[in-house]
Write an enzyme that holds these catalytic residues in place. Structure first.
Site, PDB file in Angstrom:
ATOM      1  N   ASP A  14      70.421  30.216  95.017  1.00 44.53           N
ATOM      2  CA  ASP A  14      70.893  29.277  93.991  1.00 44.53           C
ATOM      3  C   ASP A  14      70.266  29.581  92.633  1.00 44.53           C
ATOM      4  O   ASP A  14      69.177  30.139  92.540  1.00 44.53           O
ATOM      5  CB  ASP A  14      70.540  27.843  94.434  1.00 44.53           C
ATOM      6  CG  ASP A  14      71.321  26.795  93.657  1.00 44.53           C
ATOM      7  OD1 ASP A  14      72.378  27.122  93.093  1.00 44.53           O
ATOM      8  OD2 ASP A  14      70.861  25.631  93.622  1.00 44.53           O
ATOM      9  N   ASN A  62      82.117  24.895  97.237  1.00 46.00           N
ATOM     10  CA  ASN A  62      82.158  25.650  95.985  1.00 46.00           C
ATOM     11  C   ASN A  62      83.581  25.871  95.446  1.00 46.00           C
ATOM     12  O   ASN A  62      83.756  26.286  94.295  1.00 46.00           O
ATOM     13  CB  ASN A  62      81.427  26.997  96.117  1.00 46.00           C
ATOM     14  CG  ASN A  62      79.918  26.867  96.177  1.00 46.00           C
ATOM     15  OD1 ASN A  62      79.240  27.631  96.869  1.00 46.00           O
ATOM     16  ND2 ASN A  62      79.356  25.910  95.447  1.00 46.00           N
TER      17      ASN A  62
HETATM   18  C1  IPE Z   1      74.458  26.031  97.471  1.00 48.04           C
HETATM   19  O1  IPE Z   1      74.365  25.982  96.104  1.00 48.04           O
HETATM   20  C2  IPE Z   1      75.505  27.009  97.899  1.00 48.04           C
HETATM   21  C3  IPE Z   1      75.187  28.410  97.697  1.00 48.04           C
HETATM   22  C4  IPE Z   1      74.067  28.893  97.233  1.00 48.04           C
HETATM   23  C5  IPE Z   1      76.227  29.329  98.073  1.00 48.04           C
HETATM   24  P1  IPE Z   1      75.174  24.912  95.227  1.00 48.04           P
HETATM   25  O2  IPE Z   1      74.820  25.201  93.825  1.00 48.04           O
HETATM   26  O3  IPE Z   1      76.595  24.938  95.600  1.00 48.04           O
HETATM   27  O4  IPE Z   1      74.545  23.541  95.727  1.00 48.04           O
HETATM   28  P2  IPE Z   1      74.425  22.137  94.990  1.00 48.04           P
HETATM   29  O5  IPE Z   1      75.771  21.820  94.406  1.00 48.04           O
HETATM   30  O6  IPE Z   1      73.367  22.273  93.950  1.00 48.04           O
HETATM   31  O7  IPE Z   1      74.003  21.189  96.065  1.00 48.04           O
HETATM   32  C1  IPE Z   2      74.416  29.967  93.306  1.00 42.69           C
HETATM   33  O1  IPE Z   2      74.279  29.799  91.942  1.00 42.69           O
HETATM   34  C2  IPE Z   2      75.627  30.770  93.671  1.00 42.69           C
HETATM   35  C3  IPE Z   2      76.728  29.995  94.253  1.00 42.69           C
HETATM   36  C4  IPE Z   2      76.711  28.735  94.558  1.00 42.69           C
HETATM   37  C5  IPE Z   2      77.967  30.708  94.492  1.00 42.69           C
HETATM   38  P1  IPE Z   2      74.975  28.596  91.171  1.00 42.69           P
HETATM   39  O2  IPE Z   2      76.260  29.083  90.632  1.00 42.69           O
HETATM   40  O3  IPE Z   2      75.052  27.386  92.007  1.00 42.69           O
HETATM   41  O4  IPE Z   2      73.942  28.388  89.980  1.00 42.69           O
HETATM   42  P2  IPE Z   2      73.456  27.008  89.374  1.00 42.69           P
HETATM   43  O5  IPE Z   2      72.953  26.175  90.509  1.00 42.69           O
HETATM   44  O6  IPE Z   2      74.635  26.399  88.688  1.00 42.69           O
HETATM   45  O7  IPE Z   2      72.355  27.394  88.448  1.00 42.69           O
HETATM   46 MG    MG Z   3      73.805  25.828  92.294  1.00 40.77          MG
END
Ligand code: IPE
Ligand code: IPE
Ligand code: MG
Length: 229
Positions: A14, A62
């Site tokens: 993340d 997502n």
């Molecule tokens: C979790 O991250 C999913 C992945 C890393 C693929 P998210 O960014 O989707 O999670 P939330 O929304 O902060 O809970």
């Molecule tokens: C994790 O990074 C990757 C996926 C969930 C696909 P994020 O895209 O959630 O990055 P933040 O949490 O917005 O920084």
């Molecule tokens: Mg995230």
């Protein structure tokens, strides 16, 4: 590094978006950088002797994101699988999958199938790509398979056979980058007794040393599984 190496490590990768935002870049730039990190960490994990590495790349939630971001991530998955075959071959890395496969676009399905097929005999680390993965979704899909296949009385052992990767041991260690204290629907069933390690560092900033720090922290844990020592 010495000590007990966790057999199965799961990573909630993340912080790609925040990494980009901090630099005034578009979110997709963060995902591109995050992919480079994923490659680095796959190599590092394999060098450490980790046997199974589950990478949470895209959750069932997502899809709520803007379609250009979703499309970009799907393209990265494709690129990764294509470009990394030589690396996988050299390091004997086998590709596995967790998630709702049928719910993925057909070109991604094809790319994943090819990678799984072409790496099936590799006996090094197994990398489980969790794409369109949700822990609740996995449990529901497992339940549907169970209900369609058997009238055996349900218990944990019977049910477990219908999960996405029943031959892979539960994760010993689950790592989350970017400082959020939640599972976001990752490996709900399998993480019952996993050790959790949360780091504030954003995923694109991760290095081999960060993985080693997580493993070193894991080595200090006292795993009791509800018992008493
Ligand atoms: C979790 O991250 C999913 C992945 C890393 C693929 P998210 O960014 O989707 O999670 P939330 O929304 O902060 O809970
Ligand atoms: C994790 O990074 C990757 C996926 C969930 C696909 P994020 O895209 O959630 O990055 P933040 O949490 O917005 O920084
Ligand atoms: Mg995230």
């Amino acid at each position: 590094m010495g000590g007990i190496i966790p057999a199965h490590v799961g990573i909630i990768m993340d912080g790609n978006g925040r990494w980009a935002q901090k630099r005034g870049l578009v979110r997709t730039q963060g995902h591109l950088e995050g992919l480079k990190t994923a490659k680095k960490i796959v190599k590092a994990a394999s060098d450490l002797g980790i046997k199974y590495l589950t990478l949470y790349a895209f959750s069932t939630e997502n899809w709520k994101r803007a379609s250009d971001e979703v499309g970009f991530i799907m393209d990265l998955v494709k690129q990764y699988l294509r470009a990394e075959f030589d690396f996988s071959k050299k390091n004997k890395i086998r590709t596995r999958f967790a998630g709702d496969f049928q719910g993925l676009p057909s070109d991604i399905q094809k790319e994943i199938s090819v990678s799984i097929r072409d790496t099936a005999d590799f006996e090094g680390m197994q990398v489980v790509l969790a794409i369109n993965y949700g822990g609740r979704d996995e449990i529901i899909r497992a339940f549907r398979k169970y209900a369609a296949e058997t009238t055996d009385e349900i218990n944990e052992k019977v049910f477990h056979k219908y999960l996405d990767n029943p031959d892979i041991p539960d994760p010993d260690l689950i790592i989350r980058s970017a400082g959020e204290y939640r599972t976001s629907n990752f490996l709900l069933w399998e993480s019952a007794y996993s050790e959790f390690y949360i780091s504030d560092k954003l995923w694109p900033d991760w290095e081999k040393g960060d993985l080693e720090n997580a493993v070193a922290d894991f080595q200090k844990r006292d795993r009791r599984y509800g018992g008493i020592k």
